[in-house]
Design an enzyme around this catalytic site. Structure first.
Site, PDB file in Angstrom:
ATOM      1  CB  ILE A 247       1.349  -2.370  16.937  1.00  0.00           C
ATOM      2  CG1 ILE A 247       0.540  -1.906  16.017  1.00  0.00           C
ATOM      3  CG2 ILE A 247       1.177  -3.820  17.257  1.00  0.00           C
ATOM      4  CD1 ILE A 247       0.414  -2.404  14.637  1.00  0.00           C
TER       5      ILE A 247
ATOM      6  CE1 TYR B  76      -7.368   4.390  10.102  1.00  0.00           C
ATOM      7  CE2 TYR B  76      -7.545   3.876   7.689  1.00  0.00           C
ATOM      8  CZ  TYR B  76      -7.809   4.652   8.951  1.00  0.00           C
ATOM      9  OH  TYR B  76      -8.834   5.720   8.810  1.00  0.00           O
TER      10      TYR B  76
ATOM     11  CG  ASP C 206      -4.712  -6.224  -3.588  1.00  0.00           C
ATOM     12  OD1 ASP C 206      -5.078  -5.476  -2.364  1.00  0.00           O
ATOM     13  OD2 ASP C 206      -5.813  -6.463  -3.995  1.00  0.00           O
TER      14      ASP C 206
ATOM     15  CE1 TYR D  87      -4.930  -0.941   3.996  1.00  0.00           C
ATOM     16  CE2 TYR D  87      -5.299  -1.263   1.821  1.00  0.00           C
ATOM     17  CZ  TYR D  87      -5.076  -1.869   3.073  1.00  0.00           C
ATOM     18  OH  TYR D  87      -4.887  -3.173   3.192  1.00  0.00           O
TER      19      TYR D  87
ATOM     20  CE  LYS E 287      -0.845  -3.463   5.023  1.00  0.00           C
ATOM     21  NZ  LYS E 287      -0.942  -3.856   6.356  1.00  0.00           N
TER      22      LYS E 287
ATOM     23  CD1 TRP F 144      -9.328  -7.644  -3.731  1.00  0.00           C
ATOM     24  CD2 TRP F 144     -10.826  -8.981  -4.782  1.00  0.00           C
ATOM     25  NE1 TRP F 144      -9.635  -7.012  -5.036  1.00  0.00           N
ATOM     26  CE2 TRP F 144     -10.785  -7.505  -5.522  1.00  0.00           C
ATOM     27  CE3 TRP F 144     -11.941  -9.730  -5.337  1.00  0.00           C
ATOM     28  CZ2 TRP F 144     -11.455  -7.303  -6.789  1.00  0.00           C
ATOM     29  CZ3 TRP F 144     -12.637  -9.324  -6.296  1.00  0.00           C
ATOM     30  CH2 TRP F 144     -12.128  -8.193  -7.125  1.00  0.00           C
TER      31      TRP F 144
END
Length: 299
Positions: free
Chosen positions: A37, A61, A102, A125, A129, A150
């Site tokens: 991708i 990732y 989240d 991270y 995102k 989670w």
């Protein structure tokens, strides 16, 4: 027949998407060897071969702490690649569904986060995102972002499998008790993504996790109790609640990352399932797994 291309076929979500394909849907799940991708030519080739009506991007990732020193790799997969996928899908009139996290929130809210709430990631991270979300939404008003958190399953690396391994070897564990969220069985997340795939009029940002709230400590206690009840553990270790400061990590975590799922429940006509009931189902699934799957679970 609705043909859907799924990226990240060997990830825990990719595997669960493959296990839960609904009737009337043809799923073509590709691993990295068949679809990189981060490479526009690889994306174009895969879309030309598969010719899907929709694409579910389950590749990501997810090494939260490593991302702090591996920023380029995190952004390549979670940010830039999402833009490449979104552009390619838009050019071919393919609907794109993208899984986010989240961790786009800072965890300072005293209530569950709604899809429209202000974001504020604490680390690389979450920032990567969020950047991916922006790329999809800025160029494709029909795209869908599904935030979750989670996530666990019987595949790959996750909190549940890590706890089961540690609990089998140790008589005492310390687990963080001042970070709150909601566990998400990947099977339920996959089912929700399929429901969105079959509802092409739904777009924008949605949230999904199982119902209820807990800390990592509460989650660990439940894992021990449920695993003992199913015979997956011979005994439950003593689990000590500790503070975040007692377990320092490279990346900061949101103290409260509970997601408001009411829009998803309403628009998909879903009845919420409590996280503990879903945990019990996953552990039963782990107990009953086909021995032939064991080699795949290490990926």
């Amino acid at each position: 027949m609705l043909r859907v291309l799924v990226t990240g076929a060997h990830g825990q979500l990719g595997r669960e998407l493959g296990f839960s394909v609904p009737q009337g849907v043809e799923c073509v799940a590709l691993e990295r060897d068949a679809l990189d991708i981060t490479d526009a030519a690889s994306i174009a080739d895969a879309l030309s071969r598969v010719r899907p009506a929709a694409l579910i991007n389950a590749a990501a990732y997810t090494a939260v702490d490593r991302a702090e020193t591996d920023r380029e790799a995190a952004h390549a997969v979670n940010d830039v690649a999402v833009g490449l996928l979104a552009t390619a899908c838009r050019e071919r009139d393919i609907r794109m569904l993208h899984v986010s996290t989240d961790f786009v929130f800072d965890g300072a809210s005293g209530r569950p986060y709604q899809p429209t709430d202000t974001t504020g990631p604490l680390g690389v991270y979450g920032a990567s995102k969020l950047a991916g979300e922006t790329r999809l939404r800025s160029g494709d008003a029909g795209g869908l972002v599904l935030r979750t958190g989670w996530v666990y399953s019987r595949h790959g690396g996750n909190f549940v499998l890590t706890m089961l391994r540690l609990m089998a070897d140790k008589s005492e564990l310390g687990v963080v008790a001042d970070q709150v969220g909601t566990p998400t069985w990947a099977r339920g997340l996959a089912t929700t993504l399929w429901a969105f795939a079959e509802n092409p009029d739904l777009c924008g940002i949605y949230h999904w996790s199982d119902a209820g709230v807990c800390s990592w400590y509460d989650f660990a206690v439940a894992i021990a109790e449920e695993a003992c009840a199913l015979g997956l553990l011979q005994r439950a270790p003593y689990i000590l609640p500790i503070a975040t400061t007692d377990y320092p990590t490279a990346a900061r975590r949101p103290a409260c990352s509970v997601l408001d799922k009411r829009d998803t429940w309403r628009d998909l006509s879903l009845q919420p399932l409590h996280w503990r009931a879903q945990l019990r189902r996953m552990l039963q699934d782990l107990k009953n797994r086909n021995p032939e799957d064991s080699s795949h679970d290490r990926h």
